[in-house]
Design a protein around this motif. Sequence first.
Motif, PDB file in Angstrom:
ATOM      1  N   PRO A 156       3.287  -7.270   4.855  1.00 23.96           N
ATOM      2  CA  PRO A 156       2.803  -5.948   4.451  1.00 23.96           C
ATOM      3  C   PRO A 156       3.969  -5.085   3.956  1.00 23.96           C
ATOM      4  O   PRO A 156       5.046  -5.108   4.548  1.00 23.96           O
ATOM      5  N   ILE A 157       3.752  -4.388   2.847  1.00 29.77           N
ATOM      6  CA  ILE A 157       4.788  -3.479   2.336  1.00 29.77           C
ATOM      7  C   ILE A 157       4.188  -2.082   2.300  1.00 29.77           C
ATOM      8  O   ILE A 157       3.257  -1.819   1.538  1.00 29.77           O
ATOM      9  N   VAL A 158       4.687  -1.208   3.172  1.00 36.05           N
ATOM     10  CA  VAL A 158       4.125   0.138   3.296  1.00 36.05           C
ATOM     11  C   VAL A 158       5.076   1.129   2.631  1.00 36.05           C
ATOM     12  O   VAL A 158       6.244   1.217   3.000  1.00 36.05           O
ATOM     13  N   LEU A 159       4.559   1.846   1.614  1.00 28.70           N
ATOM     14  CA  LEU A 159       5.396   2.805   0.883  1.00 28.70           C
ATOM     15  C   LEU A 159       4.904   4.215   1.156  1.00 28.70           C
ATOM     16  O   LEU A 159       3.710   4.447   1.312  1.00 28.70           O
ATOM     17  N   GLU A 160       5.850   5.167   1.225  1.00 28.18           N
ATOM     18  CA  GLU A 160       5.453   6.574   1.354  1.00 28.18           C
ATOM     19  C   GLU A 160       5.871   7.288   0.078  1.00 28.18           C
ATOM     20  O   GLU A 160       7.032   7.230  -0.299  1.00 28.18           O
ATOM     21  N   VAL A 161       4.891   7.936  -0.581  1.00 25.19           N
ATOM     22  CA  VAL A 161       5.221   8.589  -1.864  1.00 25.19           C
ATOM     23  C   VAL A 161       5.027  10.099  -1.779  1.00 25.19           C
ATOM     24  O   VAL A 161       4.429  10.588  -0.839  1.00 25.19           O
TER      25      VAL A 161
ATOM     26  N   VAL B 197       0.866  -1.184   0.000  1.00 27.71           N
ATOM     27  CA  VAL B 197       0.000   0.000   0.000  1.00 27.71           C
ATOM     28  C   VAL B 197       0.901   1.232   0.000  1.00 27.71           C
ATOM     29  O   VAL B 197       1.886   1.272   0.738  1.00 27.71           O
ATOM     30  N   ALA B 198       0.548   2.228  -0.846  1.00 26.36           N
ATOM     31  CA  ALA B 198       1.328   3.466  -0.866  1.00 26.36           C
ATOM     32  C   ALA B 198       0.515   4.597  -0.232  1.00 26.36           C
ATOM     33  O   ALA B 198      -0.697   4.693  -0.451  1.00 26.36           O
ATOM     34  N   PHE B 199       1.189   5.424   0.571  1.00 24.13           N
ATOM     35  CA  PHE B 199       0.522   6.545   1.248  1.00 24.13           C
ATOM     36  C   PHE B 199       1.155   7.850   0.798  1.00 24.13           C
ATOM     37  O   PHE B 199       2.362   7.899   0.534  1.00 24.13           O
TER      38      PHE B 199
END
Length: 532
Positions: free
Chosen positions: A527-532, A449-451
């Motif tokens: 879970p793979i958490v991305l910050e964009v 999921v990207a935030f």
Amino acid sequence: MMLVESGDDLIAIDCGLMFPDDELPGIDHVIPDFTYALERRTGFRAVVLTHGHEDHIGALPYLLRELPVPVYGTPLTLALVAERLREHGLLETADLRSMRPRDRIQAGVFGIEPIRVTHSIADGIGLAIDTPAGTIVHTGDFKLDPSPLDGEAPDYRRFAELGERGVAVLCSDSTNVDRPGHTRSEVEVGQALGGRFDVATGRIIVATFASHIHRIQQVLTLAARTDRRVALLGMSMQRNVTIAADLGYLQVPPAIVVPLEELASLPARQQVILSTGSQGEPHSALALMAAGEHKYVKVERGDLVIISARVIPGHERTIGRVVNALYRLGAEVLYEDNAFVHVSGHASQDDLKLMMSLTRPRYFVPVHGEYRHLLGHARLAESVGIAPERVFLMEDGMGLELSTADARVVGGFPAGRVLVDGKSVGDIGAVVLRDRQLLAEDGLIAVSVAFDKSGVVAAGPEIASRGFVYVKENELLMEELKKAVLAALAERDPDAPFDRELVGATVRSAVRHFVNQRFRRKPVVLPIVLEV
Ligand SMILES: [Zn+2]
Ligand SMILES: [Zn+2]
């Protein structure tokens, strides 16, 4: 690996490895913990090898990599060791020292004398180790075969002389303590195989351990006697035959061993294939033949397959599969369960009692076996009159403190199994193993999921899976899973600062909950958490 220590001096007897069971997925080898020996490196005088089996020499490369200590062994044992060390690039630096039965060597305070014993590999020895506190006799792996093929009978006389002189401790092989009577001679299995060779009308395929030089000898001799030729299959079989023949441990009848192509041009009744894979190991020559996947050998009706080996515990199913497959191809199969095709290399109860009565030890320590074998051997010792308080049942990490006056058990030595996987030695622990088991059982789901900067979902969730469901055929399900993840994320406090780990945990628990509700399964969730 057993250590003997006196003052600053230390020696190791054997340095073997174990093969992993089903509970250690992906592990190549299990080796001993060398910590104690390496902490005493300045006094570490030698490793003394009793014979060339993997469970006695296999971990040497890992030890010598840490410390190039002198290694003593008989010529065949050292030749097999040299081969292993070459594979590890350690042969150049290794200090290998040959020894012969009755030729005493000195290592620090220890005087060490090899004593001939018989076993399922040639050139095996037991050891008499003179220490300031008395003589320790270690049998190595042994049986008492009065008529071995090479004429190298067990040195009963030397064991008896040591008994006369006084033996403080006997450490004896416990493997076959459950078997009554005497272990049969290697000659007897040769006679039994001979009967099969005499009447066989087609091709014969014999699978045995590549290290069992005397069994290999019998097959070569029988082939010559019955006008057959032999092709060797399997790297270790070819290598060991070459080594043993070069050193004179194997007498290869002239022109008897031929390349496989040449063998194939002969009539079936003149063909013998001598192969590895007696445990049904997946990539071994025998398993490939059974699966119909061997490049050059097709098993067919009329073939006689003889699995001339013991089933090592844990291999029952793989061997069973191979036997079934060979029968399906039309071959006749002889193996431990349906024919006399093998004798053990370890002493049975009466042999073990004889060893005790020859050496007459003050103290007795059963070695080489599972706990039940050690216990059985301890009881056997008591049954022949060794007082219970002089029998020590010892497990890994325990020691026996011996003086001229008495002996007592001491504990707390670092010991245990060190796992080897590829080039990793010892860095695979319980967590990695548990993950491997979970991955094997229920597979993996990865959710990314990207935030954006304000902590709002900018892209995803995207879902990938291995070994759980095939994502492409379950798009509907994946949509539901995505919704469940988004719903869980929507419940976060919008004013709280963005916390990667917390968000990851939310995603993980949403996926777990969904999967558990739907399937009652527990895949690994990543879970793979991305910050964009
Ligand atoms: Zn052995
Ligand atoms: Zn062994």
